[in-house]
Design a protein around this motif. Structure first.
Motif, PDB file in Angstrom:
ATOM      1  N   ALA A  24     -67.182  -1.460   4.387  1.00 39.60           N
ATOM      2  CA  ALA A  24     -66.180  -0.440   4.059  1.00 39.60           C
ATOM      3  C   ALA A  24     -66.785   0.842   3.512  1.00 39.60           C
ATOM      4  N   ALA A  25     -68.002   0.769   2.975  1.00 35.96           N
ATOM      5  CA  ALA A  25     -68.608   1.904   2.260  1.00 35.96           C
ATOM      6  C   ALA A  25     -68.558   3.193   3.063  1.00 35.96           C
ATOM      7  N   PRO A  26     -68.275   4.317   2.368  1.00 33.60           N
ATOM      8  CA  PRO A  26     -68.102   4.476   0.921  1.00 33.60           C
ATOM      9  C   PRO A  26     -66.660   4.327   0.446  1.00 33.60           C
ATOM     10  N   ALA A  27     -65.782   3.779   1.300  1.00 35.93           N
ATOM     11  CA  ALA A  27     -64.373   3.658   0.937  1.00 35.93           C
ATOM     12  C   ALA A  27     -64.174   2.594  -0.142  1.00 35.93           C
ATOM     13  N   LEU A  28     -63.105   2.757  -0.890  1.00 37.55           N
ATOM     14  CA  LEU A  28     -62.719   1.795  -1.917  1.00 37.55           C
ATOM     15  C   LEU A  28     -62.172   0.532  -1.266  1.00 37.55           C
ATOM     16  N   VAL A  29     -62.573  -0.629  -1.776  1.00 37.29           N
ATOM     17  CA  VAL A  29     -62.018  -1.910  -1.342  1.00 37.29           C
ATOM     18  C   VAL A  29     -61.116  -2.429  -2.459  1.00 37.29           C
ATOM     19  N   PRO A  30     -59.828  -2.616  -2.211  1.00 39.15           N
ATOM     20  CA  PRO A  30     -58.917  -3.073  -3.273  1.00 39.15           C
ATOM     21  C   PRO A  30     -59.316  -4.439  -3.814  1.00 39.15           C
ATOM     22  N   ARG A  31     -58.992  -4.660  -5.078  1.00 42.51           N
ATOM     23  CA  ARG A  31     -59.257  -5.955  -5.709  1.00 42.51           C
ATOM     24  C   ARG A  31     -58.636  -7.087  -4.898  1.00 42.51           C
ATOM     25  N   GLU A  32     -57.411  -6.870  -4.409  1.00 40.86           N
ATOM     26  CA  GLU A  32     -56.715  -7.921  -3.678  1.00 40.86           C
ATOM     27  C   GLU A  32     -57.475  -8.346  -2.429  1.00 40.86           C
ATOM     28  N   ARG A  33     -58.103  -7.396  -1.770  1.00 38.16           N
ATOM     29  CA  ARG A  33     -58.882  -7.710  -0.571  1.00 38.16           C
ATOM     30  C   ARG A  33     -60.084  -8.572  -0.924  1.00 38.16           C
ATOM     31  N   LEU A  34     -60.768  -8.247  -2.003  1.00 38.66           N
ATOM     32  CA  LEU A  34     -61.940  -9.017  -2.416  1.00 38.66           C
ATOM     33  C   LEU A  34     -61.542 -10.409  -2.899  1.00 38.66           C
ATOM     34  N   GLU A  35     -60.406 -10.517  -3.567  1.00 36.96           N
ATOM     35  CA  GLU A  35     -59.924 -11.827  -3.986  1.00 36.96           C
ATOM     36  C   GLU A  35     -59.601 -12.696  -2.770  1.00 36.96           C
ATOM     37  N   GLU A  36     -59.047 -12.094  -1.726  1.00 38.23           N
ATOM     38  CA  GLU A  36     -58.758 -12.838  -0.499  1.00 38.23           C
ATOM     39  C   GLU A  36     -60.034 -13.360   0.139  1.00 38.23           C
ATOM     40  N   VAL A  37     -61.103 -12.571   0.081  1.00 40.23           N
ATOM     41  CA  VAL A  37     -62.377 -13.002   0.653  1.00 40.23           C
ATOM     42  C   VAL A  37     -62.860 -14.295   0.003  1.00 40.23           C
ATOM     43  N   LEU A  38     -62.656 -14.399  -1.305  1.00 39.52           N
ATOM     44  CA  LEU A  38     -63.154 -15.565  -2.037  1.00 39.52           C
ATOM     45  C   LEU A  38     -62.169 -16.725  -2.080  1.00 39.52           C
ATOM     46  N   TRP A  39     -60.887 -16.414  -2.246  1.00 41.51           N
ATOM     47  CA  TRP A  39     -59.910 -17.477  -2.515  1.00 41.51           C
ATOM     48  C   TRP A  39     -58.719 -17.493  -1.580  1.00 41.51           C
ATOM     49  N   GLY A  40     -58.731 -16.686  -0.531  1.00 43.73           N
ATOM     50  CA  GLY A  40     -57.614 -16.682   0.395  1.00 43.73           C
ATOM     51  C   GLY A  40     -56.332 -16.217  -0.276  1.00 43.73           C
ATOM     52  N   ASP A  41     -55.236 -16.923  -0.016  1.00 47.48           N
ATOM     53  CA  ASP A  41     -53.938 -16.528  -0.561  1.00 47.48           C
ATOM     54  C   ASP A  41     -53.652 -17.155  -1.920  1.00 47.48           C
ATOM     55  N   ASP A  42     -54.628 -17.830  -2.510  1.00 49.55           N
ATOM     56  CA  ASP A  42     -54.399 -18.521  -3.781  1.00 49.55           C
ATOM     57  C   ASP A  42     -55.454 -18.127  -4.813  1.00 49.55           C
ATOM     58  N   PRO A  43     -55.471 -16.851  -5.240  1.00 51.55           N
ATOM     59  CA  PRO A  43     -56.472 -16.425  -6.222  1.00 51.55           C
ATOM     60  C   PRO A  43     -56.220 -17.084  -7.575  1.00 51.55           C
ATOM     61  N   PRO A  44     -57.256 -17.310  -8.369  1.00 50.79           N
ATOM     62  CA  PRO A  44     -57.078 -17.939  -9.683  1.00 50.79           C
ATOM     63  C   PRO A  44     -56.349 -17.015 -10.647  1.00 50.79           C
ATOM     64  N   ASP A  45     -55.738 -17.609 -11.654  1.00 47.44           N
ATOM     65  CA  ASP A  45     -55.022 -16.814 -12.653  1.00 47.44           C
ATOM     66  C   ASP A  45     -55.980 -15.961 -13.476  1.00 47.44           C
ATOM     67  N   ARG A  46     -57.141 -16.500 -13.787  1.00 52.31           N
ATOM     68  CA  ARG A  46     -58.111 -15.756 -14.580  1.00 52.31           C
ATOM     69  C   ARG A  46     -58.802 -14.708 -13.721  1.00 52.31           C
ATOM     70  N   ASP A  47     -59.328 -13.690 -14.377  1.00 50.58           N
ATOM     71  CA  ASP A  47     -59.988 -12.600 -13.657  1.00 50.58           C
ATOM     72  C   ASP A  47     -61.424 -12.994 -13.310  1.00 50.58           C
ATOM     73  N   LEU A  48     -61.531 -13.943 -12.377  1.00 48.79           N
ATOM     74  CA  LEU A  48     -62.862 -14.392 -11.969  1.00 48.79           C
ATOM     75  C   LEU A  48     -63.547 -13.374 -11.063  1.00 48.79           C
ATOM     76  N   LEU A  49     -62.763 -12.508 -10.423  1.00 49.27           N
ATOM     77  CA  LEU A  49     -63.386 -11.500  -9.575  1.00 49.27           C
ATOM     78  C   LEU A  49     -64.304 -10.602 -10.393  1.00 49.27           C
ATOM     79  N   ARG A  50     -63.861 -10.226 -11.578  1.00 48.82           N
ATOM     80  CA  ARG A  50     -64.690  -9.361 -12.420  1.00 48.82           C
ATOM     81  C   ARG A  50     -66.028 -10.026 -12.728  1.00 48.82           C
ATOM     82  N   SER A  51     -66.007 -11.338 -12.943  1.00 49.24           N
ATOM     83  CA  SER A  51     -67.261 -12.054 -13.208  1.00 49.24           C
ATOM     84  C   SER A  51     -68.164 -12.037 -11.983  1.00 49.24           C
TER      85      SER A  51
END
Length: 233
Positions: A166-193
């Motif tokens: 995507a660079a240099p465009a911004l990738v939304p948090r929701e898109r990155l969460e989908e990459v890792l967890w699909g449609d069921d992201p965890p409640d905690r902010d594990l993406l930041r970690s």
């Protein structure tokens, strides 16, 4: 890759989901052209698989609107029972990147989509992604910066690939969460970690910073920051 499937044949859609999700891809589906156009407008997709004959708005209309005002650059592969040369020429003329006649082989569809995604990114040459001195070899999954190898876990490497494409465009948090967890992201902010781990790997040892944060919005890879970017969040 994240795909949008615009197709009204439920059995075919089920087969596509079973095949692509088993191989780690993320899919959305639309049963008609109008819904497909709305999803394409509201979300980021690496590619769109578009049926020619659809209810509410046919594939030709959807493709024309995509190219005119919604997603001018997203790769679109048309699926159809129409196999005449004239039909193929028409699809390519109005903006399709590729064309596959039903019935088709799922492995061929995947290969064609990956090829179109590679071609759509000017940063991809010889199966490599490159942002400044940061390089990812897609054939070996090796990552280097300034020719120094960088060890990444598979999840972190997937995040980096999405950001580099995507660079240099911004990738939304929701898109990155989908990459890792699909449609069921965890409640905690594990993406930041996860992003903290990635930042330590690709930025901490180097003088210039490539990974930037727009707080509560998303992340981007770029040689220079914008006023909204933060480097340490």
């Amino acid at each position: 890759m994240k795909l949008l499937i615009v197709e009204d044949n439920r059995a075919l859609v089920a087969n596509l989901f079973a095949y692509f999700e088993a191989r780690g891809h993320i899919l959305d589906a639309a049963p008609d052209g109008a819904t497909g156009l709305r999803l394409a407008s509201d979300n980021h997709y690496d590619a769109i698989v578009l049926d020619w004959t659809l209810p509410r708005m046919d594939g030709v209309q959807v493709l024309q609107e995509l190219r005119r005002s919604v997603r001018k650059d997203v790769p679109v592969l048309m699926l159809t029972a129409k196999g005449e040369i004239a039909d193929k020429i028409e699809a390519l003329r109005i903006g399709a990147d590729d064309y596959l006649v039903k019935p088709f082989d799922l492995a061929e569809l995947e290969a064609r989509l990956l090829a179109q995604i590679r071609r759509a990114s000017g940063r991809v040459t010889d199966a490599r992604l490159q942002i400044c001195d940061l390089v990812m070899d897609l054939s070996t999954a090796e990552v280097t910066r300034d020719a120094r190898p960088i060890a990444l876990q598979p999840a972190t490497r997937r995040l980096l690939e999405v950001l580099m494409r995507a660079a240099p465009a911004l990738v939304p948090r929701e898109r990155l969460e989908e990459v890792l967890w699909g449609d069921d992201p965890p409640d905690r902010d594990l993406l930041r970690s996860q992003m903290h781990v990635l930042r330590r790997a690709i930025d901490a040892p180097f003088a210039s910073k490539l990974l930037h944060t727009v707080p509560r919005v998303g992340y981007r890879l770029a040689a220079t920051a914008t006023p909204d970017d933060r480097e340490n969040e």
